[in-house]
Design an enzyme around this catalytic site. Structure first.
Site, short mmCIF file in Angstrom:
data_model
loop_
_atom_site.label_atom_id
_atom_site.label_comp_id
_atom_site.label_asym_id
_atom_site.label_seq_id
_atom_site.Cartn_x
_atom_site.Cartn_y
_atom_site.Cartn_z
N CYS A 127 12.39 3.04 -3.30
CA CYS A 127 11.10 2.36 -3.41
C CYS A 127 11.12 1.35 -4.55
O CYS A 127 10.67 0.20 -4.40
CB CYS A 127 9.98 3.39 -3.62
SG CYS A 127 8.32 2.69 -3.53
N CYS A 128 11.66 1.75 -5.69
CA CYS A 128 11.77 0.83 -6.83
C CYS A 128 12.70 -0.33 -6.51
O CYS A 128 12.44 -1.48 -6.91
CB CYS A 128 12.28 1.57 -8.06
SG CYS A 128 11.07 2.66 -8.86
N CYS A 208 3.48 2.11 -11.20
CA CYS A 208 2.80 2.21 -9.91
C CYS A 208 2.03 3.52 -9.83
O CYS A 208 2.44 4.54 -10.39
CB CYS A 208 3.83 2.13 -8.79
SG CYS A 208 4.68 0.53 -8.69
N CYS A 211 3.61 7.13 -8.89
CA CYS A 211 4.64 7.71 -9.76
C CYS A 211 4.25 7.69 -11.24
O CYS A 211 5.11 7.77 -12.12
CB CYS A 211 5.96 6.98 -9.56
SG CYS A 211 6.60 7.07 -7.87
N CYS A 234 13.01 2.37 -13.68
CA CYS A 234 12.86 1.86 -12.32
C CYS A 234 14.13 1.19 -11.82
O CYS A 234 14.32 1.05 -10.61
CB CYS A 234 11.68 0.90 -12.24
SG CYS A 234 11.88 -0.61 -13.23
#
Length: 247
Positions: A127-128, A208, A211, A234
């Site tokens: 995702c990062c 975000c 998280c 990240c």
């Protein structure tokens, strides 16, 4: 500044340039580090990558003192807290920043890899990578150096943070490396800068929303980032060769 001086500095080998700059500015104020970097070392070749998080306003104010038109990259992941977006807009207006660029993830790639926007539930590294790491590289094109807001008190690998680094083909400048939480708070209070609204709710470090959690008193400032996981970064500040393999 004579153009030839700029050319000579850009031709300097990275290890020699780092030794010179860290030797000269290791104990300099953040204001001096920024002025030297923006005006003498990398004029018109620098940017600041900002999350507009809990501490970002301090660095942004220092940058505005030198040049409020400096290009500033905001990685708009699509997963920021609404409070972060509101804070970003307030800070931009208050400081008169004119160079902020919002960089989203590649939408075609996002639709393929994360069509439901829930990749964070199964693979936070992926995702990062999708929302921050890969969008950053094209955003940095044309820049020889970028400013970060990292500080040694964040802990982990940041405890040995130098003022100047060279990584992944670019210089990185950490003007606030030796600042303490008290230094950040003092500047915000003295200059009456707007605070991120989530700080008062127990969020000393803000990323975000999926998280980022509030932290208990006495916990590490970044304890709420990817809580319960081994993950602490990240990937933006991790060498390309050391990033987790994703996709």
């Amino acid at each position: 500044m004579p153009y030839g001086d700029v050319i000579a500095r850009n031709a300097e080998a990275p290890d020699l340039r780092l030794a010179r700059l860290n030797g000269e500015l290791r104990d300099a104020s953040a204001q001096t580090i920024l002025r030297v970097s923006m005006i003498r070392e990398w004029p018109e070749r620098m940017t600041y990558v900002s999350s507009f998080g809990a501490e970002s306003v301090a660095m942004l104010a220092l940058i505005a003192d030198v040049d409020p038109s400096l290009p500033i990259v905001f990685l708009d992941t699509g997963m920021h807290f609404p409070q972060t977006l509101d804070h970003r807009d307030e800070v931009i207006e208050r400081l008169g920043l004119t160079g902020v660029r919002s960089i989203p993830p590649n939408e075609t790639e996002r639709k393929v890899l994360d069509p439901k926007n829930d990749l964070w539930k199964t693979d936070t590294d992926a995702c990062c990578a999708l929302r921050k790491v890969r969008p950053l590289e094209p955003a940095l094109e044309g820049f020889s150096a970028w400013i970060t807001g990292r500080k040694r008190f964040h802990g982990g690998a940041r405890m040995s943070l130098p003022v100047f680094e060279f990584a992944n083909g670019r210089y990185k400048i950490n003007p606030l490396a030796n600042w303490t939480p008290e230094d950040v708070d003092l500047m915000i209070r003295q200059r009456n800068l707007p605070r991120h609204p989530l700080v008062s709710q127990g969020y000393p470090s803000i990323g975000c929303w999926p998280c980022t959690k509030p932290v208990a008193e006495g916990e590490d400032v970044r304890a709420g980032r990817w809580a319960g996981q081994d993950k602490t970064e990240c990937g933006l500040h991790v060498d390309k060769n050391e990033r987790p393999r994703v996709f």
